[in-house]
Enzyme design. Sequence first.
Site, PDB file in Angstrom:
ATOM      1  N   GLU A  79     -37.920 -26.011  23.439  1.00 38.64           N
ATOM      2  CA  GLU A  79     -37.045 -24.846  23.202  1.00 38.64           C
ATOM      3  C   GLU A  79     -35.652 -25.255  22.696  1.00 38.64           C
ATOM      4  O   GLU A  79     -35.110 -24.634  21.811  1.00 38.64           O
ATOM      5  CB  GLU A  79     -36.890 -23.955  24.438  1.00 38.64           C
ATOM      6  CG  GLU A  79     -38.140 -23.176  24.819  1.00 38.64           C
ATOM      7  CD  GLU A  79     -38.477 -22.074  23.843  1.00 38.64           C
ATOM      8  OE1 GLU A  79     -37.682 -21.829  22.914  1.00 38.64           O
ATOM      9  OE2 GLU A  79     -39.551 -21.462  23.978  1.00 38.64           O
ATOM     10  N   THR A 134     -30.244  -8.311  57.827  1.00 40.76           N
ATOM     11  CA  THR A 134     -31.050  -7.203  58.350  1.00 40.76           C
ATOM     12  C   THR A 134     -31.671  -7.540  59.692  1.00 40.76           C
ATOM     13  O   THR A 134     -31.897  -6.644  60.522  1.00 40.76           O
ATOM     14  CB  THR A 134     -32.137  -6.839  57.330  1.00 40.76           C
ATOM     15  OG1 THR A 134     -31.506  -6.400  56.145  1.00 40.76           O
ATOM     16  CG2 THR A 134     -33.057  -5.754  57.844  1.00 40.76           C
ATOM     17  N   THR A 174     -31.588 -11.737  53.997  1.00 43.45           N
ATOM     18  CA  THR A 174     -32.635 -12.279  53.121  1.00 43.45           C
ATOM     19  C   THR A 174     -32.207 -12.408  51.662  1.00 43.45           C
ATOM     20  O   THR A 174     -32.850 -13.115  50.900  1.00 43.45           O
ATOM     21  CB  THR A 174     -33.903 -11.399  53.192  1.00 43.45           C
ATOM     22  OG1 THR A 174     -33.540 -10.051  52.898  1.00 43.45           O
ATOM     23  CG2 THR A 174     -34.556 -11.485  54.554  1.00 43.45           C
ATOM     24  N   ASP A 175     -31.124 -11.727  51.286  1.00 51.70           N
ATOM     25  CA  ASP A 175     -30.765 -11.714  49.862  1.00 51.70           C
ATOM     26  C   ASP A 175     -30.419 -13.101  49.314  1.00 51.70           C
ATOM     27  O   ASP A 175     -30.734 -13.409  48.161  1.00 51.70           O
ATOM     28  CB  ASP A 175     -29.614 -10.737  49.604  1.00 51.70           C
ATOM     29  CG  ASP A 175     -30.059  -9.290  49.746  1.00 51.70           C
ATOM     30  OD1 ASP A 175     -31.256  -9.052  50.005  1.00 51.70           O
ATOM     31  OD2 ASP A 175     -29.213  -8.390  49.588  1.00 51.70           O
ATOM     32  N   LYS A 227     -37.010 -14.972  47.517  1.00 50.75           N
ATOM     33  CA  LYS A 227     -37.288 -13.555  47.728  1.00 50.75           C
ATOM     34  C   LYS A 227     -37.865 -13.027  46.425  1.00 50.75           C
ATOM     35  O   LYS A 227     -37.182 -12.980  45.404  1.00 50.75           O
ATOM     36  CB  LYS A 227     -36.002 -12.815  48.089  1.00 50.75           C
ATOM     37  CG  LYS A 227     -36.213 -11.385  48.531  1.00 50.75           C
ATOM     38  CD  LYS A 227     -34.891 -10.729  48.923  1.00 50.75           C
ATOM     39  CE  LYS A 227     -35.140  -9.537  49.823  1.00 50.75           C
ATOM     40  NZ  LYS A 227     -33.877  -8.917  50.272  1.00 50.75           N
ATOM     41  N   TYR A 262     -29.743   1.455  56.279  1.00 47.29           N
ATOM     42  CA  TYR A 262     -29.260   0.994  57.582  1.00 47.29           C
ATOM     43  C   TYR A 262     -28.065   0.099  57.334  1.00 47.29           C
ATOM     44  O   TYR A 262     -27.757  -0.246  56.182  1.00 47.29           O
ATOM     45  CB  TYR A 262     -30.365   0.220  58.317  1.00 47.29           C
ATOM     46  CG  TYR A 262     -30.865  -0.956  57.517  1.00 47.29           C
ATOM     47  CD1 TYR A 262     -31.942  -0.841  56.642  1.00 47.29           C
ATOM     48  CD2 TYR A 262     -30.202  -2.186  57.585  1.00 47.29           C
ATOM     49  CE1 TYR A 262     -32.354  -1.901  55.869  1.00 47.29           C
ATOM     50  CE2 TYR A 262     -30.619  -3.262  56.809  1.00 47.29           C
ATOM     51  CZ  TYR A 262     -31.693  -3.116  55.955  1.00 47.29           C
ATOM     52  OH  TYR A 262     -32.092  -4.156  55.183  1.00 47.29           O
TER      53      TYR A 262
END
Length: 331
Positions: free
Chosen positions: A288, A15, A95-96, A168, A29
């Site tokens: 766990e 972006t 950014t992903d 992110k 965009y």
Amino acid sequence: QQALPNVVILATGGTIAGAGASAVNSATYAAAKVGVEKLIAGLPELAKVANVRGEQVFQVASESLTNDNLMTLAKRVSALSKQSDVDGIVITHGTDTLEETAYFLTLTVHTNKPIVVVGSMRPGTALSADGALNLYDAVNVAGSKDAMGKGVLVTMGDNIDTGRDVSKNVNIKTSAFSSQWGPLGMIVEGKNYWFRAPVKRHTTNSEFNIDTITALPPVEIAMGYEGVSSVAIDAIAKSGAKALIHGGTGNGSVADRIVPNLQKARTDGVVVIRSSRVPDGFVIRNAEQPDDKYDWVVAHDLRPQKARILAMVALTKTNNTKELQRIFWEY
Ligand SMILES: NC(=O)CC[C@H](N)C(=O)O
């Protein structure tokens, strides 16, 4: 200019190189449209703080980056970092998956020089676009002596985070990036303010080196959720993957009905790494699930996508699970 540091911007798309049809298009965009020369020309303030030159390495949205892309980029960063006429390197990135590339560089590039990965949440054509300031901050940090030896850094929204810790955590908003252990500092009007330093092994202190890595082994991720079946795990186990990251629920818990499938994957030679779908906190070994008994590895505080990066890098050296667990504690 002599007195200014030399900073190279490696542009990969995202972006920060995006363009929308109008100023109100903050979310709709096209990413990866604007070339690095235009990015630099659009920000004349850069020339006052560094001698900047750009290279267009890729022009893609980061979700489409491949392992080969990652290696190409890291090898270029490594080569540049060895040049005496380069003081710092900035990578503009979508950014992903920025957090994955930043962590990969953290693990594999041997340099003290600042490496800064940066992106934006809005294209440069949008109202209140964030890319210009993020990039200005990145170039400032990359040219700073006080940023040396701190590993790979990320400058988003005035913060300076480590490439290891940052993720992110919000989409849409410009406050997208944060680290659960906090940023290292902030940058305001081109000045760095540091508050902490990373303790995990990185860059010059890493046992991995991109200069000698020729291929990354396939590592896949399967999520845990209510009602989970063994479909994904079985498919991954059969796919030739060298490791399977289980993004489990809670503290990396695993549904009892798929434990035998994971055990079988392990017996068949796939390394099983227990991570969590919960963003923060960390997975405790033998809580766990009995990791010692099953010969599984826990991902410490790494989210599945970060655990995958470390697993790929670590598997270039060893598939011994004790060694892999040590690596997950240390990096
Ligand atoms: N804000 C962004 O950079 C997202 C654009 C795109 N999906 C990418 O990661 O490249």
